[in-house]
Design an enzyme around this catalytic site. Structure first.
Site, PDB file in Angstrom:
ATOM      1  N   LYS A   1       0.857  -1.178  -0.039  1.00 44.63           N
ATOM      2  CA  LYS A   1       0.012   0.071  -0.009  1.00 44.63           C
ATOM      3  C   LYS A   1       0.794   1.273  -0.056  1.00 44.63           C
ATOM      4  O   LYS A   1       0.428   2.504  -0.316  1.00 44.63           O
ATOM      5  CB  LYS A   1      -0.823   0.008   1.302  1.00 44.63           C
ATOM      6  CG  LYS A   1      -1.646  -1.087   1.531  1.00 44.63           C
ATOM      7  CD  LYS A   1      -2.330  -1.114   3.062  1.00 44.63           C
ATOM      8  CE  LYS A   1      -3.104  -2.515   3.276  1.00 44.63           C
ATOM      9  NZ  LYS A   1      -3.387  -2.488   4.766  1.00 44.63           N
ATOM     10  N   GLY A   2       1.906   1.114   0.409  1.00 41.78           N
ATOM     11  CA  GLY A   2       2.831   2.341   0.692  1.00 41.78           C
ATOM     12  C   GLY A   2       3.251   3.435  -0.636  1.00 41.78           C
ATOM     13  O   GLY A   2       3.469   4.432  -0.158  1.00 41.78           O
TER      14      GLY A   2
ATOM     15  N   GLU B   1       7.649   2.230  -6.053  1.00 41.84           N
ATOM     16  CA  GLU B   1       7.620   1.776  -4.738  1.00 41.84           C
ATOM     17  C   GLU B   1       7.896   3.121  -3.541  1.00 41.84           C
ATOM     18  O   GLU B   1       8.505   4.047  -4.314  1.00 41.84           O
ATOM     19  CB  GLU B   1       8.920   0.918  -4.529  1.00 41.84           C
ATOM     20  CG  GLU B   1       8.513  -0.692  -4.902  1.00 41.84           C
ATOM     21  CD  GLU B   1       7.881  -1.202  -3.539  1.00 41.84           C
ATOM     22  OE1 GLU B   1       7.210  -0.286  -2.793  1.00 41.84           O
ATOM     23  OE2 GLU B   1       8.101  -2.306  -3.463  1.00 41.84           O
ATOM     24  N   ASP B   2       7.333   2.965  -2.618  1.00 43.51           N
ATOM     25  CA  ASP B   2       7.723   4.049  -1.341  1.00 43.51           C
ATOM     26  C   ASP B   2       9.071   3.932  -1.054  1.00 43.51           C
ATOM     27  O   ASP B   2       9.842   4.953  -0.935  1.00 43.51           O
ATOM     28  CB  ASP B   2       6.587   3.997  -0.301  1.00 43.51           C
ATOM     29  CG  ASP B   2       6.618   2.588   0.322  1.00 43.51           C
ATOM     30  OD1 ASP B   2       6.929   1.667  -0.354  1.00 43.51           O
ATOM     31  OD2 ASP B   2       6.067   2.488   1.328  1.00 43.51           O
TER      32      ASP B   2
ATOM     33  N   ASP C   1      14.323  -1.378   0.222  1.00 44.14           N
ATOM     34  CA  ASP C   1      15.274  -1.656   1.709  1.00 44.14           C
ATOM     35  C   ASP C   1      16.078  -2.730   1.582  1.00 44.14           C
ATOM     36  O   ASP C   1      17.173  -2.765   0.953  1.00 44.14           O
ATOM     37  CB  ASP C   1      13.961  -1.792   2.699  1.00 44.14           C
ATOM     38  CG  ASP C   1      14.325  -1.889   4.226  1.00 44.14           C
ATOM     39  OD1 ASP C   1      15.690  -2.015   4.422  1.00 44.14           O
ATOM     40  OD2 ASP C   1      13.596  -2.002   5.056  1.00 44.14           O
TER      41      ASP C   1
ATOM     42  N   LYS D   1      17.239   2.885   1.070  1.00 46.40           N
ATOM     43  CA  LYS D   1      18.146   2.627   2.038  1.00 46.40           C
ATOM     44  C   LYS D   1      19.301   1.652   1.666  1.00 46.40           C
ATOM     45  O   LYS D   1      19.269   0.634   1.906  1.00 46.40           O
ATOM     46  CB  LYS D   1      17.278   1.788   3.432  1.00 46.40           C
ATOM     47  CG  LYS D   1      16.519   2.985   4.124  1.00 46.40           C
ATOM     48  CD  LYS D   1      15.910   2.006   5.429  1.00 46.40           C
ATOM     49  CE  LYS D   1      15.071   2.864   6.311  1.00 46.40           C
ATOM     50  NZ  LYS D   1      14.558   1.862   7.484  1.00 46.40           N
TER      51      LYS D   1
ATOM     52  N   PHE E   1      13.826   4.284  11.238  1.00 48.66           N
ATOM     53  CA  PHE E   1      12.444   3.793  10.966  1.00 48.66           C
ATOM     54  C   PHE E   1      11.696   5.020  10.588  1.00 48.66           C
ATOM     55  O   PHE E   1      11.508   5.942  11.337  1.00 48.66           O
ATOM     56  CB  PHE E   1      12.001   3.118  12.318  1.00 48.66           C
ATOM     57  CG  PHE E   1      10.632   2.483  11.956  1.00 48.66           C
ATOM     58  CD1 PHE E   1      10.641   1.056  11.309  1.00 48.66           C
ATOM     59  CD2 PHE E   1       9.720   2.839  12.331  1.00 48.66           C
ATOM     60  CE1 PHE E   1       9.689   0.706  10.822  1.00 48.66           C
ATOM     61  CE2 PHE E   1       8.307   2.169  11.948  1.00 48.66           C
ATOM     62  CZ  PHE E   1       8.335   1.195  11.007  1.00 48.66           C
ATOM     63  N   VAL E   2      11.370   4.947   9.242  1.00 52.09           N
ATOM     64  CA  VAL E   2      10.562   6.164   8.557  1.00 52.09           C
ATOM     65  C   VAL E   2       9.039   5.549   8.529  1.00 52.09           C
ATOM     66  O   VAL E   2       8.814   4.477   8.217  1.00 52.09           O
ATOM     67  CB  VAL E   2      11.193   6.610   7.334  1.00 52.09           C
ATOM     68  CG1 VAL E   2      12.423   7.293   7.536  1.00 52.09           C
ATOM     69  CG2 VAL E   2      11.541   5.517   6.474  1.00 52.09           C
TER      70      VAL E   2
ATOM     71  N   ASP F   1       4.076   3.159   6.767  1.00 48.77           N
ATOM     72  CA  ASP F   1       3.394   3.174   8.260  1.00 48.77           C
ATOM     73  C   ASP F   1       4.190   2.450   9.183  1.00 48.77           C
ATOM     74  O   ASP F   1       5.094   1.710   9.002  1.00 48.77           O
ATOM     75  CB  ASP F   1       2.318   2.301   7.782  1.00 48.77           C
ATOM     76  CG  ASP F   1       2.393   0.784   7.748  1.00 48.77           C
ATOM     77  OD1 ASP F   1       3.414   0.380   6.883  1.00 48.77           O
ATOM     78  OD2 ASP F   1       2.081  -0.397   8.206  1.00 48.77           O
TER      79      ASP F   1
ATOM     80  N   ARG G   1       0.392   6.449   7.945  1.00 48.13           N
ATOM     81  CA  ARG G   1       0.595   6.662   6.404  1.00 48.13           C
ATOM     82  C   ARG G   1       0.199   7.775   5.743  1.00 48.13           C
ATOM     83  O   ARG G   1       0.494   8.489   4.831  1.00 48.13           O
ATOM     84  CB  ARG G   1      -0.625   5.465   5.705  1.00 48.13           C
ATOM     85  CG  ARG G   1       0.325   3.898   5.792  1.00 48.13           C
ATOM     86  CD  ARG G   1      -0.459   3.127   4.747  1.00 48.13           C
ATOM     87  NE  ARG G   1      -0.562   1.584   5.199  1.00 48.13           N
ATOM     88  CZ  ARG G   1       0.425   0.936   4.692  1.00 48.13           C
ATOM     89  NH1 ARG G   1       1.372   1.312   3.969  1.00 48.13           N
ATOM     90  NH2 ARG G   1       0.384  -0.372   5.141  1.00 48.13           N
TER      91      ARG G   1
HETATM   92  C1  PRP Z   1       7.367  -2.218   2.053  1.00 55.09           C
HETATM   93  C2  PRP Z   1       7.633  -1.247   1.090  1.00 55.09           C
HETATM   94  C3  PRP Z   1       8.338  -2.023  -0.164  1.00 55.09           C
HETATM   95  C4  PRP Z   1       9.075  -3.187   0.715  1.00 55.09           C
HETATM   96  C5  PRP Z   1      10.466  -2.862   0.720  1.00 55.09           C
HETATM   97  O1  PRP Z   1       6.210  -2.627   1.980  1.00 55.09           O
HETATM   98  O2  PRP Z   1       6.618  -0.520   0.503  1.00 55.09           O
HETATM   99  O3  PRP Z   1       7.424  -2.981  -0.737  1.00 55.09           O
HETATM  100  O4  PRP Z   1       8.670  -3.046   1.964  1.00 55.09           O
HETATM  101  O5  PRP Z   1      11.217  -3.692   1.511  1.00 55.09           O
HETATM  102  P1  PRP Z   1      12.326  -4.868   1.024  1.00 55.09           P
HETATM  103  O6  PRP Z   1      13.324  -4.030   0.126  1.00 55.09           O
HETATM  104  O7  PRP Z   1      12.903  -5.129   2.108  1.00 55.09           O
HETATM  105  O8  PRP Z   1      11.669  -5.909   0.322  1.00 55.09           O
HETATM  106  P2  PRP Z   1       5.731  -3.398   3.244  1.00 55.09           P
HETATM  107  O9  PRP Z   1       6.076  -4.791   3.144  1.00 55.09           O
HETATM  108  O10 PRP Z   1       6.128  -2.718   4.400  1.00 55.09           O
HETATM  109  O11 PRP Z   1       4.028  -3.213   2.882  1.00 55.09           O
HETATM  110  P3  PRP Z   1       3.251  -1.770   2.821  1.00 55.09           P
HETATM  111  O12 PRP Z   1       3.628  -1.134   1.633  1.00 55.09           O
HETATM  112  O13 PRP Z   1       1.781  -2.486   2.481  1.00 55.09           O
HETATM  113  O14 PRP Z   1       3.271  -1.058   4.055  1.00 55.09           O
END
Ligand code: PRP
Length: 207
Positions: A61-62, A117-118, A121, A149, A170-171, A177, A183
């Site tokens: 959702k991010g 993507e938001d 990571d 990151k 942690f952002v 979220d 969010r």
């Molecule tokens: C977050 C973000 C990416 C993913 C990145 O999603 O939106 O999809 O983590 O992390 P990674 O590089 O370690 O794979 P999340 O699983 O938190 O779901 P959300 O977007 O619904 O909050």
């Protein structure tokens, strides 16, 4: 939801709406900086693909706010769709177990696809998504992330368009979220969680 255990979230405090007792958020990237950077990225994308229709795919959702703002800043023909993935255990992305929970509405074959993507990571999610998309034969495949990151990366993936490279804090906010909260913050901020209570003093008895 971003992974909590893997980030260090200690920061100075500032109040923000919707926070639980003991939690606070310190602004890291203001809404005006986000807006300006998205305008720059949109221009860059249009420069790279001057006249072609572009198909943005937001990862739920991010990415919803980033996609909504980016799509409106790119001139010319733009369409978009959404996809959702889940990792087995939110705190164990490194297991590599990512799966699709919501697929696209329409085919991406022959389209210029930009995955939006938001945050990038560990890279596990993006690595999985790129594999899925490549199999579907887009004309071109690019990645736009608002936040990167790099210190956290465990896979060799990279984004073509990066809003901000950030340290391992942690952002939350602007789509990101903590337990589904924050969010809706307009800025990206660093979340500070309450300190755990001190353990009780051990009882000492005379010998
Ligand atoms: C977050 C973000 C990416 C993913 C990145 O999603 O939106 O999809 O983590 O992390 P990674 O590089 O370690 O794979 P999340 O699983 O938190 O779901 P959300 O977007 O619904 O909050």
């Amino acid at each position: 939801m971003k992974k909590v255990k893997k980030s260090s979230n200690r920061a100075s405090t500032n109040s923000s709406p919707g926070q639980a007792p003991g939690e606070s958020v310190r602004v890291l990237i203001s809404r005006s900086r986000i807006r300006r950077r998205i305008q720059e990225i949109a221009r860059q994308i249009r420069t790279d693909f001057p006249s072609e229709p572009l198909h943005l795919v937001g990862v739920l959702k991010g990415a919803v706010f980033f996609l909504a703002d980016l799509a409106r800043e790119i001139p010319g023909e733009v369409s978009f769709d959404f996809i959702a993935v889940s990792s087995y255990g939110k705190n164990t992305h490194s297991s590599g177990q990512v799966r699709l929970t919501r697929d696209l509405d329409s085919s991406v074959e022959g389209k210029i696809v930009i995955v939006v993507e938001d945050i990038l990571d560990t890279g596990m999610t993006l690595q999985y998504l790129l594999r899925v998309f490549q199999q579907r034969k887009p004309k071109a495949l690019r990645v736009a992330v608002l936040l990167d990151k790099p210190d956290r990366r465990i896979t060799p993936v990279r984004a073509d368009y990066v809003g901000f490279s950030i340290p391992n804090a942690f952002v939350v906010g602007y789509g990101l979220d903590y337990a589904e909260r924050y969010r809706n913050l307009l800025d990206v901020g660093i979340l500070k969680l309450p300190e755990p209570p001190e353990p009780p003093e051990p009882e000492v008895h005379p010998a």
